[in-house]
Design a protein around this motif. Sequence first.
Motif, PDB file in Angstrom:
ATOM      1  N   THR A 146     -36.448 -47.525  -7.269  1.00  0.00           N
ATOM      2  CA  THR A 146     -35.313 -47.881  -8.127  1.00  0.00           C
ATOM      3  C   THR A 146     -35.758 -48.595  -9.407  1.00  0.00           C
ATOM      4  O   THR A 146     -34.988 -49.340  -9.996  1.00  0.00           O
ATOM      5  CB  THR A 146     -34.315 -48.770  -7.358  1.00  0.00           C
ATOM      6  N   ARG A 147     -36.977 -48.342  -9.844  1.00  0.00           N
ATOM      7  CA  ARG A 147     -37.499 -49.037 -11.028  1.00  0.00           C
ATOM      8  C   ARG A 147     -37.601 -48.157 -12.269  1.00  0.00           C
ATOM      9  O   ARG A 147     -37.837 -48.652 -13.358  1.00  0.00           O
ATOM     10  CB  ARG A 147     -38.858 -49.650 -10.719  1.00  0.00           C
ATOM     11  N   SER A 148     -37.428 -46.852 -12.126  1.00  0.00           N
ATOM     12  CA  SER A 148     -37.609 -45.933 -13.242  1.00  0.00           C
ATOM     13  C   SER A 148     -36.649 -44.755 -13.096  1.00  0.00           C
ATOM     14  O   SER A 148     -36.472 -44.234 -11.991  1.00  0.00           O
ATOM     15  CB  SER A 148     -39.058 -45.430 -13.248  1.00  0.00           C
ATOM     16  N   VAL A 149     -36.044 -44.356 -14.221  1.00  0.00           N
ATOM     17  CA  VAL A 149     -35.116 -43.222 -14.192  1.00  0.00           C
ATOM     18  C   VAL A 149     -35.453 -42.217 -15.288  1.00  0.00           C
ATOM     19  O   VAL A 149     -36.055 -42.566 -16.303  1.00  0.00           O
ATOM     20  CB  VAL A 149     -33.638 -43.667 -14.370  1.00  0.00           C
ATOM     21  N   ILE A 150     -35.039 -40.984 -15.049  1.00  0.00           N
ATOM     22  CA  ILE A 150     -34.964 -39.981 -16.102  1.00  0.00           C
ATOM     23  C   ILE A 150     -33.512 -39.988 -16.551  1.00  0.00           C
ATOM     24  O   ILE A 150     -32.599 -39.873 -15.727  1.00  0.00           O
ATOM     25  CB  ILE A 150     -35.364 -38.583 -15.605  1.00  0.00           C
ATOM     26  N   LEU A 151     -33.315 -40.132 -17.850  1.00  0.00           N
ATOM     27  CA  LEU A 151     -31.972 -40.216 -18.413  1.00  0.00           C
ATOM     28  C   LEU A 151     -31.426 -38.831 -18.741  1.00  0.00           C
ATOM     29  O   LEU A 151     -32.149 -37.986 -19.277  1.00  0.00           O
ATOM     30  CB  LEU A 151     -32.003 -41.066 -19.688  1.00  0.00           C
ATOM     31  N   TYR A 152     -30.162 -38.641 -18.441  1.00  0.00           N
ATOM     32  CA  TYR A 152     -29.472 -37.394 -18.791  1.00  0.00           C
ATOM     33  C   TYR A 152     -28.621 -37.633 -20.034  1.00  0.00           C
ATOM     34  O   TYR A 152     -27.401 -37.685 -19.959  1.00  0.00           O
ATOM     35  CB  TYR A 152     -28.595 -36.922 -17.641  1.00  0.00           C
ATOM     36  N   TRP A 153     -29.283 -37.753 -21.186  1.00  0.00           N
ATOM     37  CA  TRP A 153     -28.511 -37.843 -22.420  1.00  0.00           C
ATOM     38  C   TRP A 153     -27.943 -36.470 -22.767  1.00  0.00           C
ATOM     39  O   TRP A 153     -27.052 -36.357 -23.609  1.00  0.00           O
ATOM     40  CB  TRP A 153     -29.278 -38.464 -23.566  1.00  0.00           C
ATOM     41  N   ARG A 154     -28.458 -35.461 -22.108  1.00  0.00           N
ATOM     42  CA  ARG A 154     -27.820 -34.146 -21.989  1.00  0.00           C
ATOM     43  C   ARG A 154     -27.803 -33.857 -20.504  1.00  0.00           C
ATOM     44  O   ARG A 154     -28.820 -34.035 -19.831  1.00  0.00           O
ATOM     45  CB  ARG A 154     -28.633 -33.043 -22.678  1.00  0.00           C
ATOM     46  N   LEU A 155     -26.691 -33.382 -20.009  1.00  0.00           N
ATOM     47  CA  LEU A 155     -26.607 -33.019 -18.599  1.00  0.00           C
ATOM     48  C   LEU A 155     -27.448 -31.771 -18.346  1.00  0.00           C
ATOM     49  O   LEU A 155     -27.704 -30.989 -19.277  1.00  0.00           O
ATOM     50  CB  LEU A 155     -25.160 -32.781 -18.199  1.00  0.00           C
ATOM     51  N   PRO A 156     -27.879 -31.526 -17.104  1.00  0.00           N
ATOM     52  CA  PRO A 156     -28.667 -30.326 -16.819  1.00  0.00           C
ATOM     53  C   PRO A 156     -27.984 -29.029 -17.290  1.00  0.00           C
ATOM     54  O   PRO A 156     -28.665 -28.119 -17.776  1.00  0.00           O
ATOM     55  CB  PRO A 156     -28.817 -30.367 -15.291  1.00  0.00           C
ATOM     56  N   GLU A 157     -26.671 -28.973 -17.195  1.00  0.00           N
ATOM     57  CA  GLU A 157     -25.945 -27.780 -17.664  1.00  0.00           C
ATOM     58  C   GLU A 157     -26.098 -27.604 -19.176  1.00  0.00           C
ATOM     59  O   GLU A 157     -26.213 -26.479 -19.674  1.00  0.00           O
ATOM     60  CB  GLU A 157     -24.455 -27.877 -17.298  1.00  0.00           C
ATOM     61  N   GLU A 158     -26.103 -28.720 -19.901  1.00  0.00           N
ATOM     62  CA  GLU A 158     -26.300 -28.656 -21.352  1.00  0.00           C
ATOM     63  C   GLU A 158     -27.731 -28.233 -21.677  1.00  0.00           C
ATOM     64  O   GLU A 158     -27.960 -27.441 -22.597  1.00  0.00           O
ATOM     65  CB  GLU A 158     -25.993 -30.010 -21.990  1.00  0.00           C
ATOM     66  N   TRP A 159     -28.703 -28.766 -20.922  1.00  0.00           N
ATOM     67  CA  TRP A 159     -30.095 -28.358 -21.125  1.00  0.00           C
ATOM     68  C   TRP A 159     -30.262 -26.868 -20.845  1.00  0.00           C
ATOM     69  O   TRP A 159     -31.041 -26.187 -21.525  1.00  0.00           O
ATOM     70  CB  TRP A 159     -31.047 -29.176 -20.252  1.00  0.00           C
ATOM     71  N   ALA A 160     -29.539 -26.353 -19.853  1.00  0.00           N
ATOM     72  CA  ALA A 160     -29.614 -24.919 -19.544  1.00  0.00           C
ATOM     73  C   ALA A 160     -29.183 -24.091 -20.757  1.00  0.00           C
ATOM     74  O   ALA A 160     -29.842 -23.103 -21.106  1.00  0.00           O
ATOM     75  CB  ALA A 160     -28.746 -24.589 -18.327  1.00  0.00           C
ATOM     76  N   GLU A 161     -28.115 -24.507 -21.409  1.00  0.00           N
ATOM     77  CA  GLU A 161     -27.648 -23.776 -22.595  1.00  0.00           C
ATOM     78  C   GLU A 161     -28.635 -23.899 -23.753  1.00  0.00           C
ATOM     79  O   GLU A 161     -28.896 -22.932 -24.458  1.00  0.00           O
ATOM     80  CB  GLU A 161     -26.253 -24.251 -22.997  1.00  0.00           C
ATOM     81  N   VAL A 162     -29.197 -25.099 -23.946  1.00  0.00           N
ATOM     82  CA  VAL A 162     -30.203 -25.304 -24.998  1.00  0.00           C
ATOM     83  C   VAL A 162     -31.417 -24.412 -24.722  1.00  0.00           C
ATOM     84  O   VAL A 162     -31.949 -23.760 -25.629  1.00  0.00           O
ATOM     85  CB  VAL A 162     -30.620 -26.791 -25.083  1.00  0.00           C
ATOM     86  N   LEU A 163     -31.842 -24.374 -23.471  1.00  0.00           N
ATOM     87  CA  LEU A 163     -32.998 -23.574 -23.073  1.00  0.00           C
ATOM     88  C   LEU A 163     -32.752 -22.088 -23.321  1.00  0.00           C
ATOM     89  O   LEU A 163     -33.591 -21.398 -23.915  1.00  0.00           O
ATOM     90  CB  LEU A 163     -33.321 -23.826 -21.593  1.00  0.00           C
ATOM     91  N   HIS A 164     -31.605 -21.587 -22.904  1.00  0.00           N
ATOM     92  CA  HIS A 164     -31.316 -20.164 -23.080  1.00  0.00           C
ATOM     93  C   HIS A 164     -31.169 -19.814 -24.557  1.00  0.00           C
ATOM     94  O   HIS A 164     -31.653 -18.766 -25.008  1.00  0.00           O
ATOM     95  CB  HIS A 164     -30.073 -19.754 -22.294  1.00  0.00           C
TER      96      HIS A 164
END
Length: 191
Positions: free
Chosen positions: A107-125
């Motif tokens: 519980t000491r480190s996180v990956i932040l979703y400043w874009r949700l995975p669904e948004e990253w999917a659209e950016v990636l495609h």
Amino acid sequence: MPFSPHTTASGYILPSIHSAPPFYTQQSTAQLQAPFTDNWIKIILGYARHRRLFTLRIEDAEVPGGDWDEVLRNPRINRRVQPQYLAYILSELVKRKQAVYDPPRQTRSVILYWRLPEEWAEVLHEWATNSGQLNTILTYQEITEPPVPSPLSNVPLQVLRQAIGILSKNGRAQTISVADGEGVRFFTGQI
């Protein structure tokens, strides 16, 4: 000192609440804490997007001059977020599905979703389509470390895998084993 927005050295505009001394202290009741938590989450995610930061660690509250220093400290009022308060904010980010603990089971480190995975999917495609990469097999490294910087540069593998998984479910990508590890092929529509 009047409360007013402040522009950081990196150009990010911090809202006026960032100048309020109580903002840096965890409040005694959930009702008092709720607006502060909401504002911290907005600031953290906005700043992460602004600077393209993907990871936030409790230790960042104690690193002068680090990536997060201009958000987690306010030298104008001599205040900073304490590690235990940042741990609470990280837990709220995870609870709200705006971050995930990385590595898991700590519980000491996180990956932040400043874009949700669904948004990253659209950016990636969109990137694959616009860069002429449809029907081409790409390694994950080629996507996250391209020769020309892209919106996907330095995206954590965990986020990339989630985005590819979303595209795979709707027939716009297919994961493939390649000699160097993992690869993916993108399609315009259904496979």
